[in-house]
Design an enzyme around this catalytic site. Structure first.
Site, PDB file in Angstrom:
ATOM      1  N   SER A 150      -2.793 -79.474  68.540  1.00  0.00           N
ATOM      2  CA  SER A 150      -1.856 -79.631  69.638  1.00  0.00           C
ATOM      3  C   SER A 150      -3.141 -79.818  71.159  1.00  0.00           C
ATOM      4  O   SER A 150      -3.998 -80.877  70.958  1.00  0.00           O
ATOM      5  CB  SER A 150      -1.558 -77.931  70.222  1.00  0.00           C
ATOM      6  OG  SER A 150       0.125 -77.881  71.386  1.00  0.00           O
ATOM      7  N   ASP A 226       9.300 -77.312  65.571  1.00  0.00           N
ATOM      8  CA  ASP A 226       7.987 -77.474  66.827  1.00  0.00           C
ATOM      9  C   ASP A 226       8.403 -76.894  67.641  1.00  0.00           C
ATOM     10  O   ASP A 226       9.338 -77.732  68.686  1.00  0.00           O
ATOM     11  CB  ASP A 226       7.125 -77.943  66.554  1.00  0.00           C
ATOM     12  CG  ASP A 226       5.594 -78.380  67.564  1.00  0.00           C
ATOM     13  OD1 ASP A 226       5.941 -77.461  68.750  1.00  0.00           O
ATOM     14  OD2 ASP A 226       4.733 -78.906  66.888  1.00  0.00           O
ATOM     15  N   HIS A 259       5.419 -74.269  64.737  1.00  0.00           N
ATOM     16  CA  HIS A 259       4.025 -75.407  65.632  1.00  0.00           C
ATOM     17  C   HIS A 259       2.697 -74.350  65.214  1.00  0.00           C
ATOM     18  O   HIS A 259       1.283 -74.471  65.883  1.00  0.00           O
ATOM     19  CB  HIS A 259       4.007 -74.846  67.370  1.00  0.00           C
ATOM     20  CG  HIS A 259       3.017 -76.047  68.359  1.00  0.00           C
ATOM     21  ND1 HIS A 259       3.138 -77.282  68.052  1.00  0.00           N
ATOM     22  CD2 HIS A 259       2.390 -75.288  69.228  1.00  0.00           C
ATOM     23  CE1 HIS A 259       2.100 -77.382  68.807  1.00  0.00           C
ATOM     24  NE2 HIS A 259       0.963 -76.262  69.468  1.00  0.00           N
TER      25      HIS A 259
HETATM   26  N1  LIG Z   1       1.465 -68.264  74.210  1.00  0.00           N
HETATM   27  C1  LIG Z   1       2.066 -69.267  74.295  1.00  0.00           C
HETATM   28  C2  LIG Z   1       2.230 -69.739  73.433  1.00  0.00           C
HETATM   29  C3  LIG Z   1       0.163 -70.448  73.053  1.00  0.00           C
HETATM   30  C4  LIG Z   1       0.304 -71.578  71.901  1.00  0.00           C
HETATM   31  O1  LIG Z   1       1.278 -71.661  70.731  1.00  0.00           O
HETATM   32  N2  LIG Z   1      -0.598 -71.186  71.133  1.00  0.00           N
HETATM   33  C5  LIG Z   1      -1.706 -72.468  70.477  1.00  0.00           C
HETATM   34  C6  LIG Z   1      -2.170 -73.563  70.545  1.00  0.00           C
HETATM   35  S1  LIG Z   1      -0.602 -74.586  71.410  1.00  0.00           S
HETATM   36  C7  LIG Z   1      -1.811 -71.398  69.123  1.00  0.00           C
HETATM   37  O2  LIG Z   1      -2.367 -72.025  67.549  1.00  0.00           O
HETATM   38  N3  LIG Z   1      -1.829 -69.822  69.591  1.00  0.00           N
HETATM   39  C8  LIG Z   1      -2.532 -69.145  68.557  1.00  0.00           C
HETATM   40  C9  LIG Z   1      -2.299 -68.609  67.439  1.00  0.00           C
HETATM   41  O3  LIG Z   1      -0.801 -69.384  67.517  1.00  0.00           O
HETATM   42  O4  LIG Z   1      -2.365 -67.866  66.451  1.00  0.00           O
HETATM   43  C10 LIG Z   1       3.140 -69.257  74.626  1.00  0.00           C
HETATM   44  O5  LIG Z   1       4.077 -67.992  75.099  1.00  0.00           O
HETATM   45  O6  LIG Z   1       4.014 -69.890  74.432  1.00  0.00           O
END
Ligand SMILES: N[C@@H](CCC(=O)N[C@@H](CS)C(=O)NCC(=O)O)C(=O)O
Length: 282
Positions: A150, A226, A259
């Protein structure tokens, strides 16, 4: 360069996961990173594969969720995962949203005040961290690869495109492929780099390829379920730029995957294999 401080170590797949902290000159405060040291490193220095995580992540996320160790042992690669932003020195408003500031450094070198003082994650991951790791761990300076997810997938592409010859291999999971043209990127770039969109091109992987930037052959995996694909990621724009200019790219689209790290872990061994082929070549 002072040695990093070992915060914890854990035996893992006959190698070790280690967590380090150190005083960063680029970032101007304490930075943390995690390392997987494969068993082969007890015999000889090994190639290093850097992983840049996405929004809201820390140096721990990759080690916990990416399921990379078995393939890394097979390939004899060291894995290094830094934190996603400065955290020690604080800036007004840096914790107001999850997609800007803390956990959201975007792997660029900010030019706008106040961020330019320490939001220098590009210099950190492409210069300071490789120097630190290759000086203090059994790692080969001439065998570096980089990948990420990402925000970090994009950071890996930009790192490879801006530093021809530094990395032997590059790949990305669901990168924010054209940040100048999506809400996450527009928000971050307008604050870190200022409102002049002309200055954003130097930090946008699609614009860099369009301008003739080159790097080793790229592997990108993208899940078609995604939740951020349509609004934020735009891999088709990066694909079109690569096709137009002849930058080698394999972009694989996978039905049903989202994602998150369940998607990433599914294709992790393929990415390690992609890097190992270049990093272990004679
Ligand atoms: N906090 C965001 C999502 C953030 C998100 O998806 N981050 C991704 C990277 S862009 C990630 O890897 N999050 C940590 C995880 O999945 O453990 C939301 O509420 O939509």
């Amino acid at each position: 360069m002072t040695a990093p401080t070992l915060r914890s170590r854990h035996r893992c797949y006959a190698g070790e996961v280690r967590f380090y902290g150190h005083k960063s000159t680029e970032v101007g405060g304490e930075m943390r990173f995690a390392v997987f040291v494969p068993p082969q490193a007890a015999q000889r220095p090994v190639p290093v594969l850097f992983y840049l995580a996405g929004l809201t992540c820390t140096e721990e996320t990759f080690m916990i969720k990416a399921a990379a160790f078995e393939a890394a042992v097979e390939a004899g690669l060291m894995l290094v995962a830094p934190d996603t932003s400065p955290r020690d020195r604080r800036y007004p408003g840096d914790d107001e949203s999850w997609d800007f500031g803390l956990g959201a450094g975007f792997y660029l070198d900010a030019t706008a005040t106040p961020w330019r003082d320490g939001y220098r994650m590009h210099a950190y991951v492409t210069q300071e961290l490789p120097a630190l790791v290759t000086q203090h761990l059994p790692a080969r300076r001439d065998r570096l690869g980089i990948f990420g997810h990402s925000m970090g997938g994009h950071g890996a592409l930009v790192a490879a495109l801006r530093h021809a010859g530094l990395y032997r291999s590059v790949s990305a999971f669901a990168p924010i492929a054209a940040p100048s043209r999506c809400p996450w990127g527009e928000k971050a770039f307008s604050r870190y780099l200022g409102s002049d969109r002309g200055a954003w091109a130097a930090w946008d992987a699609t614009a860099l390829v369009e301008a003739g930037g080159r790097c080793p052959p790229i592997l990108i995996d993208q899940g078609m379920d995604d939740q951020f694909l349509e609004q934020q990621l735009h891999p088709h724009l990066f694909e079109a730029a690569c096709r137009k200019t002849g930058q080698p790219l394999v972009l694989r689209r996978h039905d049903g995957y989202d994602h998150g790290y369940y998607f990433i872990s599914t294709f992790m061994a393929d990415h390690i294999g992609h890097h190992a082929a270049a990093l272990n070549a004679a």
